[in-house]
Motif scaffolding. Structure first.
Motif, PDB file in Angstrom:
ATOM      1  N   PHE A 142      -7.892  15.863  10.068  1.00 24.27           N
ATOM      2  CA  PHE A 142      -6.757  15.136  10.654  1.00 24.27           C
ATOM      3  C   PHE A 142      -6.669  15.405  12.157  1.00 24.27           C
ATOM      4  O   PHE A 142      -6.508  14.477  12.952  1.00 24.27           O
ATOM      5  N   VAL A 143      -6.774  16.658  12.548  1.00 24.68           N
ATOM      6  CA  VAL A 143      -6.681  17.026  13.957  1.00 24.68           C
ATOM      7  C   VAL A 143      -7.838  16.430  14.754  1.00 24.68           C
ATOM      8  O   VAL A 143      -7.651  15.884  15.850  1.00 24.68           O
ATOM      9  N   ILE A 144      -9.054  16.511  14.202  1.00 24.99           N
ATOM     10  CA  ILE A 144     -10.231  15.956  14.888  1.00 24.99           C
ATOM     11  C   ILE A 144     -10.081  14.448  15.067  1.00 24.99           C
ATOM     12  O   ILE A 144     -10.328  13.905  16.146  1.00 24.99           O
ATOM     13  N   GLY A 145      -9.691  13.763  14.009  1.00 24.61           N
ATOM     14  CA  GLY A 145      -9.517  12.314  14.091  1.00 24.61           C
ATOM     15  C   GLY A 145      -8.457  11.926  15.098  1.00 24.61           C
ATOM     16  O   GLY A 145      -8.649  10.985  15.885  1.00 24.61           O
ATOM     17  N   PHE A 146      -7.347  12.660  15.111  1.00 20.44           N
ATOM     18  CA  PHE A 146      -6.252  12.344  16.023  1.00 20.44           C
ATOM     19  C   PHE A 146      -6.672  12.509  17.478  1.00 20.44           C
ATOM     20  O   PHE A 146      -6.513  11.586  18.296  1.00 20.44           O
ATOM     21  N   TYR A 147      -7.223  13.664  17.825  1.00 21.66           N
ATOM     22  CA  TYR A 147      -7.539  13.920  19.238  1.00 21.66           C
ATOM     23  C   TYR A 147      -8.775  13.166  19.715  1.00 21.66           C
ATOM     24  O   TYR A 147      -8.884  12.846  20.898  1.00 21.66           O
ATOM     25  N   ALA A 148      -9.696  12.874  18.809  1.00 23.71           N
ATOM     26  CA  ALA A 148     -10.857  12.075  19.200  1.00 23.71           C
ATOM     27  C   ALA A 148     -10.433  10.708  19.698  1.00 23.71           C
ATOM     28  O   ALA A 148     -10.947  10.202  20.711  1.00 23.71           O
ATOM     29  N   LEU A 149      -9.469  10.101  19.000  1.00 26.74           N
ATOM     30  CA  LEU A 149      -9.010   8.766  19.398  1.00 26.74           C
ATOM     31  C   LEU A 149      -7.959   8.831  20.493  1.00 26.74           C
ATOM     32  O   LEU A 149      -7.909   7.951  21.363  1.00 26.74           O
ATOM     33  N   LEU A 150      -7.095   9.844  20.473  1.00 22.11           N
ATOM     34  CA  LEU A 150      -6.084   9.998  21.519  1.00 22.11           C
ATOM     35  C   LEU A 150      -6.744  10.129  22.887  1.00 22.11           C
ATOM     36  O   LEU A 150      -6.407   9.411  23.843  1.00 22.11           O
ATOM     37  N   VAL A 151      -7.704  11.035  22.977  1.00 19.28           N
ATOM     38  CA  VAL A 151      -8.388  11.271  24.247  1.00 19.28           C
ATOM     39  C   VAL A 151      -9.444  10.204  24.508  1.00 19.28           C
ATOM     40  O   VAL A 151      -9.590   9.719  25.630  1.00 19.28           O
ATOM     41  N   GLY A 152     -10.165   9.816  23.454  1.00 21.83           N
ATOM     42  CA  GLY A 152     -11.239   8.844  23.620  1.00 21.83           C
ATOM     43  C   GLY A 152     -10.759   7.505  24.134  1.00 21.83           C
ATOM     44  O   GLY A 152     -11.402   6.879  24.985  1.00 21.83           O
ATOM     45  N   SER A 153      -9.614   7.038  23.642  1.00 16.76           N
ATOM     46  CA  SER A 153      -9.083   5.747  24.101  1.00 16.76           C
ATOM     47  C   SER A 153      -8.688   5.814  25.573  1.00 16.76           C
ATOM     48  O   SER A 153      -8.927   4.862  26.330  1.00 16.76           O
ATOM     49  N   LYS A 154      -8.122   6.937  25.992  1.00 14.66           N
ATOM     50  CA  LYS A 154      -7.741   7.088  27.399  1.00 14.66           C
ATOM     51  C   LYS A 154      -8.972   7.203  28.295  1.00 14.66           C
ATOM     52  O   LYS A 154      -8.987   6.702  29.430  1.00 14.66           O
ATOM     53  N   ILE A 155     -10.010   7.876  27.823  1.00 13.06           N
ATOM     54  CA  ILE A 155     -11.255   7.953  28.590  1.00 13.06           C
ATOM     55  C   ILE A 155     -11.846   6.559  28.785  1.00 13.06           C
ATOM     56  O   ILE A 155     -12.312   6.208  29.876  1.00 13.06           O
ATOM     57  N   THR A 156     -11.825   5.753  27.728  1.00  9.76           N
ATOM     58  CA  THR A 156     -12.330   4.378  27.821  1.00  9.76           C
ATOM     59  C   THR A 156     -11.550   3.579  28.852  1.00  9.76           C
ATOM     60  O   THR A 156     -12.131   2.853  29.674  1.00  9.76           O
ATOM     61  N   ILE A 157     -10.235   3.717  28.838  1.00 10.21           N
ATOM     62  CA  ILE A 157      -9.401   3.018  29.812  1.00 10.21           C
ATOM     63  C   ILE A 157      -9.716   3.490  31.224  1.00 10.21           C
ATOM     64  O   ILE A 157      -9.823   2.683  32.156  1.00 10.21           O
ATOM     65  N   ALA A 158      -9.888   4.810  31.397  1.00  7.19           N
ATOM     66  CA  ALA A 158     -10.213   5.351  32.719  1.00  7.19           C
ATOM     67  C   ALA A 158     -11.536   4.790  33.240  1.00  7.19           C
ATOM     68  O   ALA A 158     -11.654   4.449  34.424  1.00  7.19           O
ATOM     69  N   MET A 159     -12.523   4.677  32.373  1.00  9.32           N
ATOM     70  CA  MET A 159     -13.832   4.148  32.782  1.00  9.32           C
ATOM     71  C   MET A 159     -13.729   2.676  33.161  1.00  9.32           C
ATOM     72  O   MET A 159     -14.325   2.244  34.162  1.00  9.32           O
ATOM     73  N   LEU A 160     -12.981   1.903  32.379  1.00  9.43           N
ATOM     74  CA  LEU A 160     -12.829   0.478  32.679  1.00  9.43           C
ATOM     75  C   LEU A 160     -12.079   0.269  33.989  1.00  9.43           C
ATOM     76  O   LEU A 160     -12.487  -0.557  34.821  1.00  9.43           O
ATOM     77  N   VAL A 161     -11.007   1.023  34.187  1.00 12.84           N
ATOM     78  CA  VAL A 161     -10.223   0.886  35.416  1.00 12.84           C
ATOM     79  C   VAL A 161     -11.026   1.355  36.619  1.00 12.84           C
ATOM     80  O   VAL A 161     -11.034   0.710  37.669  1.00 12.84           O
ATOM     81  N   GLY A 162     -11.736   2.487  36.480  1.00 14.14           N
ATOM     82  CA  GLY A 162     -12.523   3.004  37.586  1.00 14.14           C
ATOM     83  C   GLY A 162     -13.618   2.052  38.026  1.00 14.14           C
ATOM     84  O   GLY A 162     -13.884   1.891  39.218  1.00 14.14           O
ATOM     85  N   ARG A 163     -14.249   1.385  37.078  1.00 20.12           N
ATOM     86  CA  ARG A 163     -15.329   0.450  37.423  1.00 20.12           C
ATOM     87  C   ARG A 163     -14.800  -0.819  38.078  1.00 20.12           C
ATOM     88  O   ARG A 163     -15.533  -1.518  38.768  1.00 20.12           O
TER      89      ARG A 163
END
Length: 206
Positions: free
Chosen positions: A148-169
């Motif tokens: 549960f913890v792995i699934g939660f933080y993988a998507l919590l952080v992963g989605s924000k990382i994806t947004i950061a990469m899209l915005v930065g580019r």
């Protein structure tokens, strides 16, 4: 195995929903990505890995030992509101001459840690949703709780990382005026969240 999968899926869905939901940490992820590039935004995005070890531990202690934790959440909300007002004013006062920030130290990770510690969102989530699910998962098996913890933080952080990469580019395609107005708009978002946290804190104190 079906229960284990259920907890993993629950973590993934809740993590994704939390990751893309508007909030101060997502706002800062976008702001830092625009100002300093994707790397700075990613530093903000990963800050929950640092802050939530203490936050989750505190919440589990509250759930196990205390009946009334409203005053603690209220003080966190009030502190967060003042810090968000400071961030909002700084963004609103941004000028064209401030936009070339590539060579300046951004302290993005430090900002993300402070915002996440002072935001009531992670505390409220783990009190109302995450904590009870974690206890239920642990009753099934420790492996279920870990999933549960792995699934939660993988998507919590992963989605924000994806947004950061899209915005930065996209920075290279933004004209200076659009860039400036975006930063100032994010300042308004900070202020809106600040007043929300202030209201929430005062309500909890009452």
């Amino acid at each position: 195995m079906s229960l284990i999968n259920e907890f993993l899926i629950s973590g993934i869905l809740l993590g994704f929903a939390s990751g893309i939901s508007p909030g101060p940490l997502l706002t800062m992820t976008i702001s830092e990505s625009l100002k300093h590039g994707s790397r700075a935004g990613i530093k903000v995005a990963v800050s929950p890995f640092i802050t939530d070890i203490l936050i989750v531990s505190m919440i589990l202690l509250f759930l196990l030992k205390f009946e009334n934790y409203d005053p603690a959440i209220a003080m966190i909300s009030l502190g967060g509101s003042f810090y968000l007002i400071y961030l909002g004013i700084s963004s609103l006062r941004t000028k064209s001459s401030d936009l070339d920030l590539e060579t300046k130290k951004s302290d993005s990770l430090k900002k993300g840690i402070i915002v996440n510690f002072l935001s009531p969102h992670p505390y409220l989530f783990w009190i109302a949703i995450g904590g009870p699910i974690l206890f239920k998962a642990q009753d099934t098996s420790i492996f279920s709780a870990i999933l549960f913890v792995i699934g939660f933080y993988a998507l919590l952080v992963g989605s924000k990382i994806t947004i950061a990469m899209l915005v930065g580019r996209s920075r290279g395609f933004l004209k200076s005026n659009y860039y400036l107005y975006t930063i100032r708009s994010l300042g308004l978002v900070y202020v809106v969240f600040a007043f929300y946290f202030l209201k929430q804190g005062l309500e909890l104190l009452n």
